[in-house]
Design a protein around this motif. Structure first.
Motif, short mmCIF file in Angstrom:
data_model
loop_
_atom_site.label_atom_id
_atom_site.label_comp_id
_atom_site.label_asym_id
_atom_site.label_seq_id
_atom_site.Cartn_x
_atom_site.Cartn_y
_atom_site.Cartn_z
N ARG A 186 12.72 5.79 -10.68
CA ARG A 186 13.22 4.46 -10.29
C ARG A 186 12.11 3.61 -9.68
NH1 ARG A 186 16.13 3.78 -6.55
NH2 ARG A 186 15.90 5.69 -5.37
N LYS A 187 10.86 3.98 -9.92
CA LYS A 187 9.73 3.24 -9.34
C LYS A 187 9.85 1.76 -9.69
CE LYS A 187 4.70 3.37 -8.83
NZ LYS A 187 3.49 4.14 -9.14
N GLY A 188 9.76 0.91 -8.68
CA GLY A 188 9.96 -0.52 -8.86
C GLY A 188 11.30 -1.01 -8.33
N ALA A 189 12.22 -0.09 -8.00
CA ALA A 189 13.49 -0.47 -7.38
C ALA A 189 13.24 -0.90 -5.94
CB ALA A 189 14.47 0.70 -7.44
N PRO A 190 14.17 -1.63 -5.33
CA PRO A 190 13.93 -2.16 -3.98
C PRO A 190 13.57 -1.11 -2.94
CG PRO A 190 15.81 -3.28 -4.95
CD PRO A 190 15.43 -2.18 -5.90
N ASP A 191 14.14 0.09 -3.05
CA ASP A 191 13.90 1.11 -2.03
C ASP A 191 12.64 1.92 -2.29
OD1 ASP A 191 15.40 2.16 -4.28
OD2 ASP A 191 15.53 4.04 -3.17
N THR A 192 11.85 1.56 -3.32
CA THR A 192 10.60 2.27 -3.59
C THR A 192 9.38 1.51 -3.07
OG1 THR A 192 10.33 1.32 -5.82
CG2 THR A 192 11.62 3.36 -5.63
N PHE A 193 9.64 0.57 -2.16
CA PHE A 193 8.58 -0.20 -1.51
C PHE A 193 8.63 0.01 0.00
CE2 PHE A 193 9.22 -2.44 -5.46
CZ PHE A 193 7.95 -2.85 -5.83
N ASP A 194 7.49 -0.06 0.64
CA ASP A 194 7.40 0.01 2.09
C ASP A 194 7.65 -1.40 2.64
OD1 ASP A 194 6.80 0.40 4.75
OD2 ASP A 194 4.64 0.66 4.44
N VAL A 195 8.92 -1.74 2.78
CA VAL A 195 9.30 -3.10 3.19
C VAL A 195 8.85 -3.38 4.62
CG1 VAL A 195 11.17 -4.78 3.27
CG2 VAL A 195 11.33 -2.84 1.71
N VAL A 196 8.99 -2.40 5.49
CA VAL A 196 8.60 -2.61 6.90
C VAL A 196 7.10 -2.85 6.99
CG1 VAL A 196 8.52 -1.57 9.19
CG2 VAL A 196 10.56 -1.30 7.77
N GLY A 197 6.32 -2.08 6.24
CA GLY A 197 4.87 -2.29 6.22
C GLY A 197 4.52 -3.67 5.69
N PHE A 198 5.25 -4.11 4.68
CA PHE A 198 5.02 -5.43 4.10
C PHE A 198 5.35 -6.52 5.11
CE2 PHE A 198 6.62 -8.83 1.06
CZ PHE A 198 5.36 -9.27 0.71
N ARG A 199 6.43 -6.34 5.85
CA ARG A 199 6.79 -7.32 6.88
C ARG A 199 5.71 -7.40 7.96
NH1 ARG A 199 9.38 -6.58 11.58
NH2 ARG A 199 10.27 -4.57 10.95
N HIS A 200 5.17 -6.24 8.34
CA HIS A 200 4.09 -6.24 9.34
C HIS A 200 2.88 -7.01 8.80
CE1 HIS A 200 5.88 -3.88 12.44
NE2 HIS A 200 6.04 -2.81 11.68
N LEU A 201 2.58 -6.84 7.51
CA LEU A 201 1.45 -7.58 6.93
C LEU A 201 1.70 -9.08 7.02
CD1 LEU A 201 -1.23 -7.58 5.21
CD2 LEU A 201 0.28 -7.90 3.25
N LEU A 202 2.89 -9.52 6.63
CA LEU A 202 3.20 -10.95 6.68
C LEU A 202 3.11 -11.48 8.11
CD1 LEU A 202 6.24 -11.13 4.22
CD2 LEU A 202 3.84 -11.61 3.74
N THR A 203 3.56 -10.69 9.06
CA THR A 203 3.47 -11.10 10.47
C THR A 203 2.01 -11.25 10.89
OG1 THR A 203 5.53 -9.94 10.97
CG2 THR A 203 4.11 -10.48 12.82
N ARG A 204 1.17 -10.31 10.46
CA ARG A 204 -0.26 -10.41 10.77
C ARG A 204 -0.88 -11.64 10.10
NH1 ARG A 204 -3.68 -5.52 9.26
NH2 ARG A 204 -5.19 -6.70 10.52
N LEU A 205 -0.46 -11.93 8.87
CA LEU A 205 -1.02 -13.07 8.17
C LEU A 205 -0.70 -14.39 8.86
CD1 LEU A 205 -0.32 -11.98 4.48
CD2 LEU A 205 -2.56 -12.19 5.57
N ARG A 206 0.38 -14.42 9.61
CA ARG A 206 0.74 -15.64 10.32
C ARG A 206 -0.08 -15.81 11.60
NH1 ARG A 206 4.80 -18.31 7.87
NH2 ARG A 206 4.34 -19.89 9.40
N THR A 207 -0.64 -14.71 12.11
CA THR A 207 -1.25 -14.79 13.44
C THR A 207 -2.72 -14.40 13.50
OG1 THR A 207 -0.48 -12.55 13.95
CG2 THR A 207 0.97 -14.37 14.57
#
Length: 202
Positions: free
Chosen positions: A70-91
């Motif tokens: 199921r690679k590529g399904a929503p639960d096969t991504f590190d969403v929390v890690g991605f959110r942390h990246l976006l937060t860092r990109l803002r600051t």
């Protein structure tokens, strides 16, 4: 709306602001990476693409979880890690970002750098607007959202060509699309929040 027109809209909205994050979302095969590259080229210096795909879980993790098929399904991504990246990109002025190598089927950590001069970021990915936890946690981090709308038949055609390019036989490509890509397409089309702008292709 052409990429140049869309770039002009983004540039106008990004005025008098620090980092400006645009979410470019759409189903698999919609052309997100292509449009992101076109927008970065049209926007010129100070614009950069940030793909969500760098946060694919590694195959070893997916195999251990019984999720490799199921690679590529929503639960096969590190969403929390991605959110942390976006937060860092803002600051933060300088942030290393991972990129997904489709030929190797692996994410490469620190594969690119968002620097202090990169003020307009085009963040692209399938599930940026998905209204299923934990994906809505990303919503406050985007200044503008864009959805690419492509007919399902055209998505199917593009994905057959994509998987052929990456070495799958027609039967293998058909099986992967029917068993994996198409369920993800239908899930994200049905379950994504409305975007600020909709671009229709195909």
């Amino acid at each position: 709306m052409t990429p140049a027109q869309l770039a002009a809209t983004i540039r106008a909205k990004a005025q008098a602001q620090g980092r400006f994050l645009t979410a470019l979302a759409g189903p698999p095969g919609a052309g997100k990476s292509t449009l992101a590259a076109e927008l970065v080229a049209a926007l010129g210096q100070g614009a950069k693409a940030v793909p969500m795909d760098g946060f694919h879980y590694d195959d070893a993790v997916l195999i251990a979880r019984g999720a490799r098929a199921r690679k590529g399904a929503p639960d096969t991504f590190d969403v929390v890690g991605f959110r942390h990246l976006l937060t860092r990109l803002r600051t933060e002025d300088e942030v290393a970002i991972p990129l997904f190598d489709r030929d190797l089927e692996i994410s490469r950590a620190g594969a690119d750098i968002v620097g202090p001069d990169d003020r307009i970021l085009i963040v692209e990915g399938n599930y940026l607007l998905l209204n299923e936890a934990p994906w809505p946690d990303l919503a406050p981090l985007f200044d503008l959202t864009i959805w690419i709308d492509v007919p399902e038949a055209e998505l199917d055609r593009r994905l057959m060509a994509r998987w052929a390019h990456h070495g799958k036989t027609p039967d293998q490509a058909r099986a992967w699309i029917d068993g994996n890509d198409m369920p993800n397409i239908r899930r994200v089309v049905a379950g994504s929040r409305p975007a600020d702008l909709v671009i229709r292709h195909g």
